[in-house]
Design a protein around this motif. Structure first.
Motif, PDB file in Angstrom:
ATOM      1  N   ALA A  70       0.831  -1.203   0.000  1.00 16.01           N
ATOM      2  CA  ALA A  70       0.000   0.000   0.000  1.00 16.01           C
ATOM      3  C   ALA A  70       0.863   1.249   0.000  1.00 16.01           C
ATOM      4  O   ALA A  70       0.519   2.253  -0.616  1.00 16.01           O
ATOM      5  CB  ALA A  70      -0.929  -0.010   1.209  1.00 16.01           C
ATOM      6  N   ILE A  71       2.024   1.198   0.686  1.00 15.25           N
ATOM      7  CA  ILE A  71       2.885   2.381   0.739  1.00 15.25           C
ATOM      8  C   ILE A  71       3.341   2.774  -0.658  1.00 15.25           C
ATOM      9  O   ILE A  71       3.446   3.953  -0.986  1.00 15.25           O
ATOM     10  CB  ILE A  71       4.107   2.094   1.642  1.00 15.25           C
ATOM     11  N   LEU A  72       3.572   1.761  -1.517  1.00 14.39           N
ATOM     12  CA  LEU A  72       4.172   2.042  -2.825  1.00 14.39           C
ATOM     13  C   LEU A  72       3.190   2.562  -3.857  1.00 14.39           C
ATOM     14  O   LEU A  72       3.601   3.017  -4.918  1.00 14.39           O
ATOM     15  CB  LEU A  72       4.816   0.754  -3.365  1.00 14.39           C
ATOM     16  N   GLN A  73       1.885   2.448  -3.594  1.00 14.17           N
ATOM     17  CA  GLN A  73       0.913   2.728  -4.660  1.00 14.17           C
ATOM     18  C   GLN A  73       0.729   4.218  -4.917  1.00 14.17           C
ATOM     19  O   GLN A  73       0.778   5.020  -3.990  1.00 14.17           O
ATOM     20  CB  GLN A  73      -0.441   2.117  -4.308  1.00 14.17           C
ATOM     21  N   THR A  74       0.487   4.544  -6.179  1.00 12.07           N
ATOM     22  CA  THR A  74       0.118   5.918  -6.509  1.00 12.07           C
ATOM     23  C   THR A  74      -1.318   6.017  -6.991  1.00 12.07           C
ATOM     24  O   THR A  74      -1.803   7.087  -7.284  1.00 12.07           O
ATOM     25  CB  THR A  74       1.028   6.486  -7.606  1.00 12.07           C
ATOM     26  N   ASP A  75      -1.980   4.874  -7.094  1.00  9.14           N
ATOM     27  CA  ASP A  75      -3.362   4.844  -7.544  1.00  9.14           C
ATOM     28  C   ASP A  75      -4.229   4.644  -6.305  1.00  9.14           C
ATOM     29  O   ASP A  75      -4.020   3.711  -5.538  1.00  9.14           O
ATOM     30  CB  ASP A  75      -3.510   3.670  -8.524  1.00  9.14           C
ATOM     31  N   ILE A  76      -5.211   5.528  -6.097  1.00  8.36           N
ATOM     32  CA  ILE A  76      -5.900   5.526  -4.801  1.00  8.36           C
ATOM     33  C   ILE A  76      -6.679   4.232  -4.569  1.00  8.36           C
ATOM     34  O   ILE A  76      -6.673   3.686  -3.471  1.00  8.36           O
ATOM     35  CB  ILE A  76      -6.792   6.776  -4.664  1.00  8.36           C
ATOM     36  N   THR A  77      -7.312   3.690  -5.634  1.00  8.24           N
ATOM     37  CA  THR A  77      -8.101   2.481  -5.398  1.00  8.24           C
ATOM     38  C   THR A  77      -7.203   1.266  -5.181  1.00  8.24           C
ATOM     39  O   THR A  77      -7.528   0.386  -4.390  1.00  8.24           O
ATOM     40  CB  THR A  77      -9.059   2.217  -6.555  1.00  8.24           C
ATOM     41  N   ARG A  78      -6.068   1.239  -5.875  1.00  2.76           N
ATOM     42  CA  ARG A  78      -5.143   0.130  -5.629  1.00  2.76           C
ATOM     43  C   ARG A  78      -4.628   0.171  -4.201  1.00  2.76           C
ATOM     44  O   ARG A  78      -4.474  -0.858  -3.545  1.00  2.76           O
ATOM     45  CB  ARG A  78      -3.958   0.201  -6.588  1.00  2.76           C
ATOM     46  N   LEU A  79      -4.396   1.398  -3.721  1.00  2.00           N
ATOM     47  CA  LEU A  79      -3.922   1.553  -2.352  1.00  2.00           C
ATOM     48  C   LEU A  79      -4.950   0.984  -1.375  1.00  2.00           C
ATOM     49  O   LEU A  79      -4.616   0.220  -0.450  1.00  2.00           O
ATOM     50  CB  LEU A  79      -3.683   3.035  -2.093  1.00  2.00           C
TER      51      LEU A  79
END
Lengths: 152, 92, 118, 522
Positions: free
Chosen positions: D304-313
């Motif tokens: 989750a820390i690495l994501q830049t896409d809000i839904t993927r996070l």
């Protein structure tokens, strides 16, 4: 396809439909049933699509209409299940009554269509549903791969 | 790549389990039949059907058949939905 | 235990099909082949279920004029029928998805078409 | 009224199904009639669920034999085992039913305004109802094969819903992934059902549990079933499909997909607690579930820390939170055979985990709806392009903060109430597990604070100057979930006594489940 194939397919479809109906209606006496018969009739639809092409079929048959038939078949099925809810959902309430109510004698005996309670009626609903559903999918796939997008 | 390893471990597991299962299965052709014998004996009276499989499909396990018809219904609806045109504007 | 293997040969056939299905599913990148893999997997389970219900010298579970003492198990046949229809439904949906993906990306290779990282 | 309650378990499933069949027909005639029909039907179903749950929790396990001469005639005269499909609703099933009813109603209301301009709405609502019906069927049924059929209904309609946005190739690929994973998982389940059937010639869960001999083959079937259900719920070695599918679905669908994966968790519990139960020494299975849970927590939060896409996070956060549930339940399973430990902390751990299930559905659902609302207004999910949205979307940003704090387990929100139960009880089992849990919670908080400050605060960008609040029905749907979060956080004792404790009791009490089916046998 050539004219010969189209003509033969047009004649053959009658037999396919009759055979499918036979399998559906005799489902509770002989091997067969709604799913099998519906699939047979849908294969007739596939034959028509292959023979005359999806463009020609779509002038008189659209997948939207088929999906209406499909919904009706599914509704018929679930309503028959609901009809038994006086005792229990899915209760076979027609056994012993006038309509399809005959009880076959126990043990080996010749089959009689007039038996089975709600089973023949459910077979009919399922047959309608499977026939329409499979034809709709095949038609939709054929139309779509022909480069056309389906309408709402 | 990680997905590959996940799948691979799954497969190795499956293969071992299945090979193990084969050697300790009940012998072929002699299944236990507590439930099925009751159905074979009583299908003609209870479901009024000579075809025992039809009796199982629409009477004893009718709910499964309803579910199965629903699966087909869902798949057809889904296929028509996936292949539809999106003429109108997408949500923005 | 091992001595039961020759008698259990139909189970082995089902498991071999299962292995083929899983192999296709994992090592093939073509989307259509993945669909085939799922179909083969489904067939192997169908075969497995049907073999479970077989009784030696059993007849089809339908009362006809032909006298029969022993019938094969009917429940498992109904389960197989259900699974066949479910397999058809899955294939229909999945093929329409594949056609859509092909329309979008112009390829059926699962590695090339993938935009998501996993 | 008593007749209605007696038939309620089947009516819940059948009314939902019948409405789904009716939706395309009504939808051709009029959109308004269709929407009214759907909302009315789901409201009726929700009423039935509450009535049924009240009856189950006050009185006894609810049994419904389909097609028999009477609903409670589980074993027909002349037979010694059940031959028909039996619906069996105990505390846990009723609890899951409540979760499903709430979330599907909220999702429908949200979609009605979020999808107003889309084509193919008839199909969308049909599939949404089918998915709800499938989940109801999964949690209410007492029959293994029936469970498989309803699992298929849920996953096929779910895959079609994920692929709903035909404009984006991502959606189709997400749907493809979901359906491949589901098909493989359900075929594995069917294989295991075949193994059990070959030994006992039974399909009913209660009857199988009563006659189970715990041979090697049964253990193999248990392992296959468990790995298939872990695959369906997105536990860690098999979680890759989860973020790809949740992130591409239309906004209200991930909320339903969360509930679907919880229904798989329910099935996992049903097999491990009820089908196999205390007689099989479950401590190994318990430890496996604990380890899967720990891995899920860890991988979920780091990804989750690495994501830049809000839904993927948020999707990775889902993986992380389901880890908490798995740890709590795994601890309960590991000490199931030991009454002293069970009383001391096992029941409490399971209470926490079951409570966390409903909390998880509420706050992750809220977060996904908020992400959907942002997408609805600005058309992107990329966190790098979001800035200063809080100036114009005030309510949305407050709701996001609420969901984030609840997810990180900050008092007084509901996430805290369930996580503290898990921490306290797991500490007595193994202190290290609790420390990892607290660490993961802190990391979760950090992840969400980063998102909040970068997306909602800061200078408002000129291109988002005229972004407005989303339409009222969407806000209403989000507020329902937010109200649930606050209520559950403020009065955890009430919820625990009323719905969570009966669910846990039902989970532990294998005998009652079997007796409800086999009780007629002398």
């Amino acid at each position: 396809m050539s004219k010969i194939v189209r003509t033969v397919a047009n004649q053959l479809i009658l037999f396919v439909v009759i055979f499918g109906l036979y399998v559906i209606i005799q489902g509770h006496v002989t091997p067969g049933g709604g799913f099998q018969g519906g699939a047979i009739i849908a294969s007739g639809a596939v034959l028509l699509i292959v023979a005359s092409g999806s463009q020609e079929i779509k002038t008189w048959l659209r997948e939207r209409r088929l999906s209406v038939v499909e919904s009706s078949g599914a509704l018929l099925f679930i309503l028959l299940a609901f009809a038994g809810i006086g005792t229990v959902f899915f209760f076979n309430f027609l056994v012993g009554s006038r309509l399809f109510g005959g009880i076959p004698s126990v043990g080996p005996n010749p089959g009689d269509v007039w038996t089975g309670g709600v089973i023949p009626l459910m077979n009919l609903g399922v047959g309608l549903k499977v026939m329409a559903g499979l034809s709709a999918v095949v038609l939709a796939l054929a139309l779509f791969s022909g480069g056309e997008e389906l309408e709402e | 790549m990680r997905q590959f390893f996940g799948w691979l471990s799954l497969v190795v597991l499956m293969v071992f389990l299945v090979i193990g299962a084969l050697f300790i299965m009940r012998p072929f052709g002699e299944p236990p039949s507590v439930m099925d014998d009751y159905i074979i004996d009583n299908a003609q009276e209870e479901a009024a059907s000579n075809n025992v499989v039809a009796a199982v499909l629409f009477d004893y396990r009718g709910f499964d058949t309803l579910g199965e018809a629903t699966v087909l219904f869902a798949a057809v609806t889904g296929a028509l939905l996936v292949l539809r045109a999106s003429h109108k504007k997408e949500e923005t | 235990m091992i001595h039961s293997l020759p008698g259990n040969f139909p189970f082995v056939a089902a498991v071999v099909l299962l292995g083929i299905g899983l192999y296709i599913l994992i090592f093939r990148r073509n989307l259509i082949k993945i669909v085939m893999g799922i179909a083969i997997l489904g067939s192997s389970i169908n075969l497995f279920l049907i073999t479970l219900g077989y009784r030696i010298d059993g007849d089809a579970p339908i009362y006809t004029e032909v006298p029969s003492e022993l019938m094969v198990l009917p429940v498992v046949q109904a389960l197989t029928l259900t699974n066949i229809v479910i397999g058809v439904a899955t294939s229909a949906l999945i093929l329409s998805l594949v056609i859509r993906i092909y329309r979008h990306t112009g390829t059926l290779d699962s590695v090339k078409s993938r935009r998501m990282k996993g | 009224m008593s007749t209605l309650i007696a038939h309620s378990s089947i009516l819940i499933i059948a009314v939902t199904l019948a409405t789904a069949f009716l939706t395309p027909l009504v939808g051709i005639a009029s959109k308004r009639a269709r929407n009214t029909l759907i909302v009315l039907a789901l409201a009726f179903v929700a009423f039935l669920v509450v009535a049924l749950a009240r009856d189950v929790m006050l009185n006894q396990i609810h049994v419904y034999t389909l097609g028999a001469a009477a609903p409670d005639l589980t074993i027909p005269g002349g037979a010694i085992v059940p031959v028909r499909i039996i619906l069996e609703v105990d505390g846990l099933s009723a609890f899951m039913g409540i979760v499903i009813a709430i979330v599907s109603l909220v999702a429908v209301i949200y979609s009605m305004s979020a999808l107003k301009t889309e084509t193919g709405q008839n199909g969308f609502y049909t599939l949404l109802l089918l998915m709800a019906a499938g989940m109801f069927g999964m949690v209410f049924t007492g029959d293994l094969f029936n469970l498989f059929v309803f699992l298929e209904i849920t996953s096929i309609s779910g895959a079609a819903l994920i692929a709903f946005r035909t404009k984006f190739a991502d959606s189709q690929e997400g749907g493809f992934k979901y359906i491949v994973v589901s098909a493989v998982a359900s075929l594995m389940i069917l294989f295991a059902i075949g193994l059990l059937y070959s030994q006992y010639n039974l399909l009913n869960i209660g009857a199988l549990a009563a006659t189970m001999e715990y041979t090697m083959l049964d253990r193999i079937a248990l392992v296959i079933l468990m790995s298939a259900f872990v695959m369906k719920l997105g536990g860690v070695p098999l979680h890759m499909w989860l973020s790809d599918t949740y992130s591409v679905a239309p906004a209200s669908i991930p909320a339903l997909l969360i509930v679907a994966s919880q229904a798989s968790l329910y099935a996992l519990l049903r097999t491990s607690f009820t089908l196999y139960g205390v007689t099989l020494d479950q401590s190994v299975a318990g430890w496996i579930i604990i380890i899967v849970g720990l891995l899920s927590m860890f991988v979920g939060v780091t990804m989750a820390i690495l994501q830049t896409d809000i839904t993927r996070l948020i999707a990775y956060n889902c993986v992380c939170e389901s880890g908490f549930m798995l740890v709590g339940l795994g601890v309960g399973l590991a000490v199931l055979a030991d009454p002293g430990a069970l009383d001391a902390f096992g029941t409490m751990a399971m209470n926490g985990a079951v409570f966390h299930m409903i909390n998880h559905a509420l706050f992750e659902g809220l977060l996904f709806l908020v992400a959907g609302a942002i997408f609805y207004r600005i058309g992107t999910r990329d966190l790098n392009q979001m800035c200063g949205l809080g100036h114009t979307m005030k309510l949305t940003s407050v709701l996001f903060l609420l969901g984030a704090l609840a997810s990180a387990g900050i008092p007084p929100f509901n996430g805290f109430a369930s996580k503290i139960l898990i921490y306290e009880s797991v500490y007595q089992f193994n202190p290290i597990l609790t420390m990892i849990g607290i660490l993961v919670s802190i990391l979760t908080l950090a992840v969400f604070m980063k998102v909040f400050f970068s997306a909602f605060t800061g200078a408002s960008l000129p291109r988002y100057r005229d972004v407005r609040e989303v339409p009222r029905p969407m806000v209403a749907a989000m507020i329902v979930l937010a109200a649930g979060i606050i209520f559950f956080g403020l009065f955890p004792g009430l919820v625990l006594d009323w719905i969570v404790q009966p669910a846990t009791d039902a989970l532990v009490n294998q005998g009652a489940y079997i007796d409800a089916i086999m009780g007629a046998v002398p």
